[in-house]
Design a protein around this motif. Structure first.
Motif, PDB file in Angstrom:
ATOM      1  N   GLN A  91       2.892  15.723 -34.361  1.00  0.00           N
ATOM      2  CA  GLN A  91       2.561  16.975 -33.685  1.00  0.00           C
ATOM      3  C   GLN A  91       3.151  17.026 -32.280  1.00  0.00           C
ATOM      4  N   LEU A  92       3.218  15.881 -31.626  1.00  0.00           N
ATOM      5  CA  LEU A  92       3.840  15.826 -30.305  1.00  0.00           C
ATOM      6  C   LEU A  92       5.301  16.223 -30.399  1.00  0.00           C
ATOM      7  N   GLN A  93       5.971  15.713 -31.417  1.00  0.00           N
ATOM      8  CA  GLN A  93       7.379  16.046 -31.624  1.00  0.00           C
ATOM      9  C   GLN A  93       7.546  17.526 -31.952  1.00  0.00           C
ATOM     10  N   ASN A  94       6.632  18.076 -32.748  1.00  0.00           N
ATOM     11  CA  ASN A  94       6.692  19.509 -33.050  1.00  0.00           C
ATOM     12  C   ASN A  94       6.562  20.349 -31.788  1.00  0.00           C
ATOM     13  N   ARG A  95       5.733  19.909 -30.864  1.00  0.00           N
ATOM     14  CA  ARG A  95       5.512  20.663 -29.631  1.00  0.00           C
ATOM     15  C   ARG A  95       6.740  20.667 -28.733  1.00  0.00           C
ATOM     16  N   LEU A  96       7.539  19.631 -28.803  1.00  0.00           N
ATOM     17  CA  LEU A  96       8.685  19.503 -27.907  1.00  0.00           C
ATOM     18  C   LEU A  96       9.675  20.649 -28.071  1.00  0.00           C
ATOM     19  N   ARG A  97       9.685  21.268 -29.234  1.00  0.00           N
ATOM     20  CA  ARG A  97      10.649  22.344 -29.506  1.00  0.00           C
ATOM     21  C   ARG A  97      10.172  23.715 -29.048  1.00  0.00           C
ATOM     22  N   ARG A  98       8.930  23.836 -28.630  1.00  0.00           N
ATOM     23  CA  ARG A  98       8.357  25.155 -28.333  1.00  0.00           C
ATOM     24  C   ARG A  98       8.511  25.521 -26.860  1.00  0.00           C
ATOM     25  N   ARG A  99       8.647  26.825 -26.608  1.00  0.00           N
ATOM     26  CA  ARG A  99       8.796  27.336 -25.254  1.00  0.00           C
ATOM     27  C   ARG A  99       7.980  28.623 -25.099  1.00  0.00           C
ATOM     28  N   GLY A 100       7.708  29.014 -23.870  1.00  0.00           N
ATOM     29  CA  GLY A 100       7.054  30.276 -23.590  1.00  0.00           C
ATOM     30  C   GLY A 100       5.698  30.426 -24.250  1.00  0.00           C
TER      31      GLY A 100
END
Length: 327
Positions: A91-100
């Motif tokens: 889930q941490l890795q999934n979050r790295l791609r998100r912005r705004g």
């Protein structure tokens, strides 16, 4: 003179969990190594490799308001999965791609924490030259005097071998091992002055491909079936010894048509863009390997597995299933 975050101090792997004299130990977390600094309202949240992570983790950036101005911390970004009862690198890795707005929504659903294990700057004073035990005392005092709360977490530190032994039993929650730090050592950017011991577990996997010649494979590419019965890639072994390569080669057969990995590409390692040249083999050989607890999305092993032995007496469908990737 403008102050900037130094490059991180690094570790060297060791084979023993024994605490050396004059050293302290800290848990090794399954997360992203990160450093954070705040200076006159400017916040930098940076990965070990220099990637700016602030836009992906707005809750960490906002929480720097709890810190004194001109302060910098070294630590680990982690994310706790309450349902699974463990740290979730996936889930941490999934979050790295998100912005705004997407990053803000993810922060509410999957909030990250910053586990601080070192203090690099305090209220404008660069303290990297202080010995570890003095920096540690200042870090603990910072947490007390500023009453730091989530997402800030103070990393435990100990000189008690019994505590280290207890930490090494926490693999099920994704504590990867321990880090040893010299009590009198300064913080030395880019220097491998800390020591890292990682716990490993023994498990089985199916050989689906190899690197090197079929008669003397260099490494084995390993797979596990998902719940739908499809063979998914989970990791690669370290380089085989000459004897191991020869004995394993005798158990491998070239792939025929219909191999589940036909057309797939494989990277040389986690985070690498280099593509491997592989030879597909019939996915029927089970091998026993030692792996650490670090996992990527879908249960892939982020670090190479150590080959223990072939298990030709086992069937591929007897190997544990690969976990489903997070939604």
């Amino acid at each position: 003179m403008t102050w900037s975050l130094p490059e991180p101090m690094l570790t060297v792997a060791v084979d023993s969990p024994k605490l050396p004299a004059g050293w302290a130990a800290e848990p090794k977390w399954d997360g992203f190594r990160a450093a954070v600094s705040t200076d006159a309202g400017t916040v930098v949240l940076r990965s070990r490799r220099g990637t700016q992570m602030g836009p992906a983790f707005p809750e960490i950036v906002a929480a720097t308001s709890q810190l004194p101005d001109q302060t910098a911390l070294d630590g680990e970004l982690i994310l706790w999965d309450w349902e699974a009862g463990r740290l979730s690198f996936e889930q941490l890795q999934n979050r790295l791609r998100r912005r705004g707005a997407a990053a803000a929504r993810a922060a509410e659903r999957w909030p990250a924490q910053f586990v601080a294990f070192d203090l690099l700057r305090l209220s404008g004073t660069d303290i990297t030259g202080w010995p570890y035990m003095r920096r540690r005392a200042a870090l603990e005092e910072l947490f007390v005097t500023r009453a730091l709360s989530a997402p800030w977490v103070l990393c435990p530190s100990t000189t008690n071998p019994a505590t280290i032994h207890e930490w090494l039993t926490w693999g099920s929650v994704r504590i990867e091992g321990v880090i040893f730090k010299g009590l009198n050592d300064p913080y030395r950017p880019t220097v491998r002055g800390w020591r890292k011991y990682k716990t490993r577990e023994t498990t089985e996997a199916v050989v689906g491909a190899i690197t090197g010649p079929l008669t003397a494979p260099s490494t084995l590419l390993l797979g596990r079936h998902d719940t739908a019965g499809h063979l998914q890639y989970v990791g690669r072994t370290t380089t085989l010894t000459r004897v191991t390569a020869a004995t394993t080669a005798a158990l491998l057969t070239p792939a025929t048509s219909g191999h589940p990995w036909t057309g797939w590409t494989f990277s040389a390692g986690w985070g690498s863009r280099q593509q491997l040249e592989v030879t597909l083999v019939t996915p029927d050989l089970v091998v026993e390997v030692a792996v650490d607890v670090a996992r990527d999305v879908g249960g892939r092993w982020r670090h190479p597995a150590r080959f223990h032995r072939a298990r030709p007496e086992l069937q591929a469908d007897e190997v544990a299933r690969r976990p489903e990737p997070p939604v």
